[in-house]
Design an enzyme around this catalytic site. Structure first.
Site, PDB file in Angstrom:
ATOM      1  N   GLY A  11       1.178  -0.979   0.149  1.00  0.00           N
ATOM      2  CA  GLY A  11       0.221   0.120   0.184  1.00  0.00           C
ATOM      3  C   GLY A  11       0.651   1.192   0.161  1.00  0.00           C
ATOM      4  O   GLY A  11       1.664   1.611  -0.862  1.00  0.00           O
ATOM      5  N   CYS A  12       0.175   1.993   0.437  1.00  0.00           N
ATOM      6  CA  CYS A  12       1.103   4.058   0.432  1.00  0.00           C
ATOM      7  C   CYS A  12       2.459   3.601   1.794  1.00  0.00           C
ATOM      8  O   CYS A  12       2.576   2.720   2.453  1.00  0.00           O
ATOM      9  CB  CYS A  12       0.505   4.276   1.284  1.00  0.00           C
ATOM     10  SG  CYS A  12       0.845   6.663   1.704  1.00  0.00           S
ATOM     11  N   PHE A  13       3.220   4.007   0.238  1.00  0.00           N
ATOM     12  CA  PHE A  13       4.693   3.782   1.029  1.00  0.00           C
ATOM     13  C   PHE A  13       4.874   4.367   2.561  1.00  0.00           C
ATOM     14  O   PHE A  13       5.992   4.674   3.345  1.00  0.00           O
ATOM     15  CB  PHE A  13       5.755   4.076   0.183  1.00  0.00           C
ATOM     16  CG  PHE A  13       6.055   5.395  -0.727  1.00  0.00           C
ATOM     17  CD1 PHE A  13       5.361   6.115  -0.365  1.00  0.00           C
ATOM     18  CD2 PHE A  13       5.979   5.249  -2.015  1.00  0.00           C
ATOM     19  CE1 PHE A  13       5.357   7.584  -1.039  1.00  0.00           C
ATOM     20  CE2 PHE A  13       6.155   6.176  -2.634  1.00  0.00           C
ATOM     21  CZ  PHE A  13       5.763   7.332  -2.176  1.00  0.00           C
TER      22      PHE A  13
END
Length: 178
Positions: A11-13
């Site tokens: 997902g979002c880093f």
């Protein structure tokens, strides 16, 4: 001291980087893009979902302190590996759950980690094991994003902070400074 590299996408880093930066044995965590042949992608291009890249983190770690298998177990416990191309409100292939093994040993360990962690989930794990591909570091402002912006960024306050609090509670003995 033996050092190695792990590349994972969950997902979002910003979320993934914040978690792994706090672990003992981690030398560095870099946010970036992987999984496509498109060269030098920008955040805007990747977020548009048209390049084929995943937001990912490249973790440099000390294998004498933490194993690749341990990193993968933590990875499976800190995101939802059962939702295809989605983490929370972030949707698209750029937010897929993926492991990018750097060699055959890591590929075997990735398969074992999926099998080992499946028991923790009601739905099937959909994390892909993808071939190594060119790594593109994200823009400088993305590096250590939560550390620099957590208090002032709405996404960080709503998504990253609760994930990090849960992680800290579950892995207190493995945090840096312990």
């Amino acid at each position: 001291m033996t050092h190695d590299i792990a590349i994972i996408a969950g997902g979002c880093f910003w979320c993934t980087e914040a978690v792994f930066n706090e672990l003992q044995g981690i030398d560095s965590v870099q946010s970036g893009y992987i999984g496509s042949s498109v060269a030098n992608p920008t955040y805007e291009q990747v977020c548009g979902g048209n390049t084929g890249h995943a937001e990912a983190v490249r973790i440099a770690y000390d294998t004498d302190v933490i194993s690749y298998g341990d990193l993968l177990d933590i990875f499976f416990h800190t995101h939802d590996p059962t939702t295809l191309n989605r983490q929370g409100g972030d949707t698209g292939t750029q937010y897929r759950s993926a492991i990018f093994p750097q060699n055959g040993v890591q590929a075997g360990e990735a398969e074992a980690a999926i099998a080992r962690n499946q028991a923790s989930w009601d739905n099937p794990i959909v994390t892909s094991i993808e071939p190594d591909a060119p790594w593109w570091p994200a823009e400088a402002y993305h590096q250590r994003y939560f550390e620099k912006n957590g208090a002032s960024n709405g996404y960080c306050a709503a998504v990253v902070a609760p994930k990090l609090a849960k992680f800290r509670k579950g892995y207190a003995a493995r945090l840096k400074g312990r």
